[in-house]
Enzyme design. Sequence first.
Site, PDB file in Angstrom:
ATOM      1  N   ALA A  69      59.138 -46.464  11.343  1.00  0.00           N
ATOM      2  CA  ALA A  69      60.516 -46.477  11.840  1.00  0.00           C
ATOM      3  C   ALA A  69      61.529 -46.324  10.703  1.00  0.00           C
ATOM      4  O   ALA A  69      62.614 -45.761  10.906  1.00  0.00           O
ATOM      5  CB  ALA A  69      60.778 -47.760  12.607  1.00  0.00           C
ATOM      6  N   THR A  70      61.190 -46.810   9.522  1.00  0.00           N
ATOM      7  CA  THR A  70      62.129 -46.683   8.398  1.00  0.00           C
ATOM      8  C   THR A  70      62.415 -45.200   8.131  1.00  0.00           C
ATOM      9  O   THR A  70      63.581 -44.792   8.030  1.00  0.00           O
ATOM     10  CB  THR A  70      61.529 -47.329   7.123  1.00  0.00           C
ATOM     11  OG1 THR A  70      61.306 -48.704   7.403  1.00  0.00           O
ATOM     12  CG2 THR A  70      62.444 -47.190   5.929  1.00  0.00           C
ATOM     13  N   GLN A 178      61.694 -52.461  18.326  1.00  0.00           N
ATOM     14  CA  GLN A 178      61.339 -53.760  18.924  1.00  0.00           C
ATOM     15  C   GLN A 178      61.265 -53.698  20.454  1.00  0.00           C
ATOM     16  O   GLN A 178      61.073 -54.733  21.087  1.00  0.00           O
ATOM     17  CB  GLN A 178      62.325 -54.849  18.482  1.00  0.00           C
ATOM     18  CG  GLN A 178      62.277 -55.177  16.998  1.00  0.00           C
ATOM     19  CD  GLN A 178      60.996 -55.907  16.561  1.00  0.00           C
ATOM     20  OE1 GLN A 178      60.170 -56.309  17.369  1.00  0.00           O
ATOM     21  NE2 GLN A 178      60.823 -56.053  15.250  1.00  0.00           N
ATOM     22  N   SER A 196      57.807 -47.482  15.533  1.00  0.00           N
ATOM     23  CA  SER A 196      56.693 -47.630  14.597  1.00  0.00           C
ATOM     24  C   SER A 196      55.470 -48.187  15.322  1.00  0.00           C
ATOM     25  O   SER A 196      55.593 -49.154  16.070  1.00  0.00           O
ATOM     26  CB  SER A 196      57.132 -48.671  13.558  1.00  0.00           C
ATOM     27  OG  SER A 196      56.708 -48.346  12.296  1.00  0.00           O
ATOM     28  N   THR A 234      50.968 -32.518   5.263  1.00  0.00           N
ATOM     29  CA  THR A 234      49.779 -32.313   6.106  1.00  0.00           C
ATOM     30  C   THR A 234      49.775 -33.356   7.222  1.00  0.00           C
ATOM     31  O   THR A 234      49.841 -34.558   6.938  1.00  0.00           O
ATOM     32  CB  THR A 234      48.497 -32.450   5.249  1.00  0.00           C
ATOM     33  OG1 THR A 234      48.575 -31.493   4.196  1.00  0.00           O
ATOM     34  CG2 THR A 234      47.251 -32.222   6.080  1.00  0.00           C
ATOM     35  N   CYS A 320      62.117 -57.620   6.380  1.00  0.00           N
ATOM     36  CA  CYS A 320      62.591 -56.526   5.526  1.00  0.00           C
ATOM     37  C   CYS A 320      64.004 -56.750   4.981  1.00  0.00           C
ATOM     38  O   CYS A 320      64.546 -55.893   4.296  1.00  0.00           O
ATOM     39  CB  CYS A 320      62.593 -55.210   6.290  1.00  0.00           C
ATOM     40  SG  CYS A 320      61.130 -54.930   7.246  1.00  0.00           S
TER      41      CYS A 320
HETATM   42  N1  PMP Z   1      63.544 -51.217  12.818  1.00  0.00           N
HETATM   43  C1  PMP Z   1      63.261 -52.432  13.289  1.00  0.00           C
HETATM   44  C2  PMP Z   1      64.115 -52.989  14.388  1.00  0.00           C
HETATM   45  C3  PMP Z   1      62.199 -53.174  12.769  1.00  0.00           C
HETATM   46  O1  PMP Z   1      61.932 -54.389  13.240  1.00  0.00           O
HETATM   47  C4  PMP Z   1      61.424 -52.613  11.725  1.00  0.00           C
HETATM   48  C5  PMP Z   1      60.248 -53.366  11.114  1.00  0.00           C
HETATM   49  N2  PMP Z   1      60.513 -54.680  10.745  1.00  0.00           N
HETATM   50  C6  PMP Z   1      61.749 -51.325  11.273  1.00  0.00           C
HETATM   51  C7  PMP Z   1      62.806 -50.665  11.841  1.00  0.00           C
HETATM   52  C8  PMP Z   1      60.974 -50.667  10.160  1.00  0.00           C
HETATM   53  O2  PMP Z   1      59.675 -50.320  10.578  1.00  0.00           O
HETATM   54  P1  PMP Z   1      58.612 -49.784   9.511  1.00  0.00           P
HETATM   55  O3  PMP Z   1      58.466 -50.856   8.481  1.00  0.00           O
HETATM   56  O4  PMP Z   1      57.358 -49.586  10.292  1.00  0.00           O
HETATM   57  O5  PMP Z   1      59.116 -48.543   8.926  1.00  0.00           O
END
Ligand code: PMP
Length: 376
Positions: A69-70, A178, A196, A234, A320
Site C-alpha cells: 500500500a505504501t 484497512q 496491501s 519483472t 509505521c
Molecule cells: N495504509 C494503511 C492505512 C496502513 O495501515 C498501512 C500499513 N500499516 C499502509 C498503508 C502501508 O502498507 P504497506 O506497509 O503494506 O505498504
Amino acid sequence: MIYLDYSATTPVSEEVLDTFVKVSKNYIGNPNSLHKLGVESKRLIEASTEQIASLLGVKEKEIIYTSGATEANNLAIKGVCEKYQNRGRHMITTRLEHSSVTAPISYLVKNGYDVDFVELDENGLVSIDNLKKVIREDTILVSICSVNSEIGLVQNIEEIAEFLKGYPKILFHSDMTQSIGKIEMNLENVDLISFSAQKFYGLKGIGCLIKKENITLEPIIHGGKSTTIYRSGTPAVALIASLAKALRLIFIDSQKRLNQVEILNQYVKENLKNIKGVHINSNSNCSPYILNISIENIKSEVMLHALEEEDIYLSTQTACSSGGYSSALLAFTKNKSYAENSLRISLSYLTTKEELTKFLEIFQKKMKELDFSESS
Ligand code: PMP
C-alpha cells in the site's frame, strides 16, 4: 501468545503460502519472455488478475501491482500530481491518513504543491460542507482513507465519491488498506484505491493500486513494460498468484467474520470501559477490527512492553508512524494526553474470547502494578 496487532499485519495463511511456494517452484519463466515458460507465467498472472478484478468488481486493466500500500499510495498521489499539474497543484486530505499518504503529500508540498485538511464532524466523519469550502479551482486530488488505521474510523467514502462526481476534474483516491476484505464498500466512484495483501493473511511485499481506466498517471518507477505501463519491473508471479488466493479466501464468509469480530470487540470494549483510568477512543462509527484506548498515568509504550513480557502483542500508534503522539487521535479527540498515550487493540476472526479474557485479566494486573510504580 496473544496477538492483538492484526491491523499492523496478519499472519500469512497456510494456503496462501502454499500457493506462493508452488508457483515459485513451478513457474520459473519471466512473464515477459516469449518462450513457453514465459507464456505459462504470463497466463497465470492473467488468471490471477481476472480473479482479483472479479472479486473487487473492477476491470482487469485497472489493476496495477505494487510492493504494497505504501507504494500504491505514493504512485496514486505523486502520479496524479505530476500528470495533472497543468490543471492545478492543490490537494485535499484528512488528518486521519497513514504516513504513506501524508509523506508523499509533504514531499509534494515541498515541491510547490498546496494541501488543505478537510474538517471532521463530531463523529470523526469528513464534513462534506467543509469539503465544499476547501475545494478550489486548482484542486486536482482528494485523498481520504476508508478506515483509519489507528482509531478505526470508517469514512463515508460512498457519500464523498458521490459528492465529488460534481467535480470531474478532481480525482478521488482512497487508501483502503484497512477495509479491503473486512468492510464492504462500493468502489464504483472512487478513481484510485490502494491496498496491501499483508493485511488480509497474504504475503508482505505485494499490494495493488486500482486505477480507473479513464485516468492516466506518471509512473514513479520507470523501466520496461510490466503488467501495466505504470510500474516497471519483472512481474512477481508467485506474489501475484498468492494475492489472488488471499483475496479469494478473505471474501469467503466475510460477513460472518465481521459479525464474529463485532461480538469480540463489544466484549473487550465493555470490559475495558469499566476499568478505572481507561478511556475508549474508538466510537460506534469505527471498524470492529480496531479498538483504540488511552490510559491515564501510564505511558502507552510502558504498557505495551509490560504486556509483551506476558506474550501479549498490540500497538501504540500505527506501527509505521513516528513522533510522540498520534495526529489522527489529536484531530479526533482534541486531547493531547489521549493522543500521547494510546493503545490499539486490533482483532481478527482468529481472535478468541478466551484470549481476550486472558488479556483483560493481565491488563488489569499491569494497570495496578504500573500505576503503583509510577506514583511511588
Ligand atoms: N495504509 C494503511 C492505512 C496502513 O495501515 C498501512 C500499513 N500499516 C499502509 C498503508 C502501508 O502498507 P504497506 O506497509 O503494506 O505498504
